[in-house]
Design a protein around this motif. Structure first.
Motif, PDB file in Angstrom:
ATOM      1  N   GLN A  50       0.923  -1.211  -0.122  1.00  0.00           N
ATOM      2  CA  GLN A  50      -0.400  -0.010   0.399  1.00  0.00           C
ATOM      3  C   GLN A  50       0.770   1.087   0.297  1.00  0.00           C
ATOM      4  N   ALA A  51       2.155   1.065   1.137  1.00  0.00           N
ATOM      5  CA  ALA A  51       2.839   2.209   0.650  1.00  0.00           C
ATOM      6  C   ALA A  51       3.968   2.997  -0.832  1.00  0.00           C
ATOM      7  N   SER A  57      -0.694  10.548  -3.592  1.00  0.00           N
ATOM      8  CA  SER A  57      -0.481  11.915  -2.725  1.00  0.00           C
ATOM      9  C   SER A  57      -1.832  12.379  -3.682  1.00  0.00           C
ATOM     10  N   THR A  58      -2.383  11.830  -4.737  1.00  0.00           N
ATOM     11  CA  THR A  58      -3.161  12.606  -5.170  1.00  0.00           C
ATOM     12  C   THR A  58      -4.363  11.940  -5.862  1.00  0.00           C
ATOM     13  N   SER A  59      -4.385  11.085  -5.267  1.00  0.00           N
ATOM     14  CA  SER A  59      -5.618   9.788  -5.454  1.00  0.00           C
ATOM     15  C   SER A  59      -6.703  10.379  -4.082  1.00  0.00           C
ATOM     16  N   GLN A  60      -7.922  10.136  -5.326  1.00  0.00           N
ATOM     17  CA  GLN A  60      -9.008   9.772  -4.030  1.00  0.00           C
ATOM     18  C   GLN A  60      -9.466   8.596  -3.780  1.00  0.00           C
ATOM     19  N   LEU A  71      -6.051   8.461   4.003  1.00  0.00           N
ATOM     20  CA  LEU A  71      -5.717   6.998   4.784  1.00  0.00           C
ATOM     21  C   LEU A  71      -4.149   7.546   5.051  1.00  0.00           C
ATOM     22  N   ILE A  72      -3.264   7.199   4.283  1.00  0.00           N
ATOM     23  CA  ILE A  72      -2.406   7.011   4.252  1.00  0.00           C
ATOM     24  C   ILE A  72      -1.581   8.967   4.252  1.00  0.00           C
ATOM     25  N   ASN A  73      -2.395   9.233   3.287  1.00  0.00           N
ATOM     26  CA  ASN A  73      -2.193  11.007   3.371  1.00  0.00           C
ATOM     27  C   ASN A  73      -2.542  11.950   5.484  1.00  0.00           C
ATOM     28  N   ALA A 102       0.464  13.652   9.616  1.00  0.00           N
ATOM     29  CA  ALA A 102       0.996  13.398  11.425  1.00  0.00           C
ATOM     30  C   ALA A 102       2.407  13.738  11.848  1.00  0.00           C
ATOM     31  N   GLY A 103       4.043  13.187  10.439  1.00  0.00           N
ATOM     32  CA  GLY A 103       5.002  13.506  10.618  1.00  0.00           C
ATOM     33  C   GLY A 103       6.101  11.700   9.854  1.00  0.00           C
TER      34      GLY A 103
END
Length: 153
Positions: free
Chosen positions: A64-65, A70-73, A79-81, A86-87
């Motif tokens: 998944q990573a 980052s632009t996917s919906q 969730l990963i974004n 959070a860091g």
């Protein structure tokens, strides 16, 4: 390595406490595994919601990573974004799932560095060590003015 943010440090500690208090743990369940339990704390989603989002695409947290966009919906990317905000870094997700970040493992005595990635107690120890490391990094960034630079009324 993750950015040492108070949000992430607290989420790691809350995850450990939750696991200690008997939160569901199942390494093969995307919402109840190492990353899944941390994701619950960072996103406030349930383990079942996280699992459902992850099942919309193939693979474990490592895959998944790898497939993150980052632009996917897609829900799993959102969730990963949130976790990255959070860091965390994508590599942190991979390391957490396998408990194999060398910097974190270096905090353990040599004889205790061989953590089992699918054992609750080892996950808790790893997350505790990680939270301590991040807290030390965060505190090292804080500089206070020297006493002689402070004007007293």
């Amino acid at each position: 390595m993750a950015s040492p943010t108070p949000e992430l440090i607290n989420a790691l500690r809350r995850t450990v406490q939750s696991l200690k208090n008997g939160a569901p743990y199942q390494w093969g369940h995307m919402g109840g595994c190492n990353c899944g339990n941390l994701a619950q704390e960072l996103t406030k989603l349930t383990k079942d919601q996280i699992h459902q989002y992850a099942m919309q695409r193939h693979g474990d947290w490592n895959e998944q990573a790898e497939d993150y966009c980052s632009t996917s919906q897609m829900p799993i990317d959102l969730l990963i974004n949130e976790m990255l905000n959070a860091g965390l870094m994508l590599e942190d997700l991979k390391h957490l799932e396998r408990l194999d970040d060398r910097q974190i493992l270096g905090r353990f005595p040599i004889e205790k560095r061989f953590l089992r990635h699918n054992v609750r107690e080892d996950v808790m120890a790893y997350m505790n060590a990680w939270a301590e490391l991040l807290e030390e990094q965060l505190l090292a960034k804080i500089t206070l003015p020297a006493l002689q630079d402070i004007e007293f009324a």
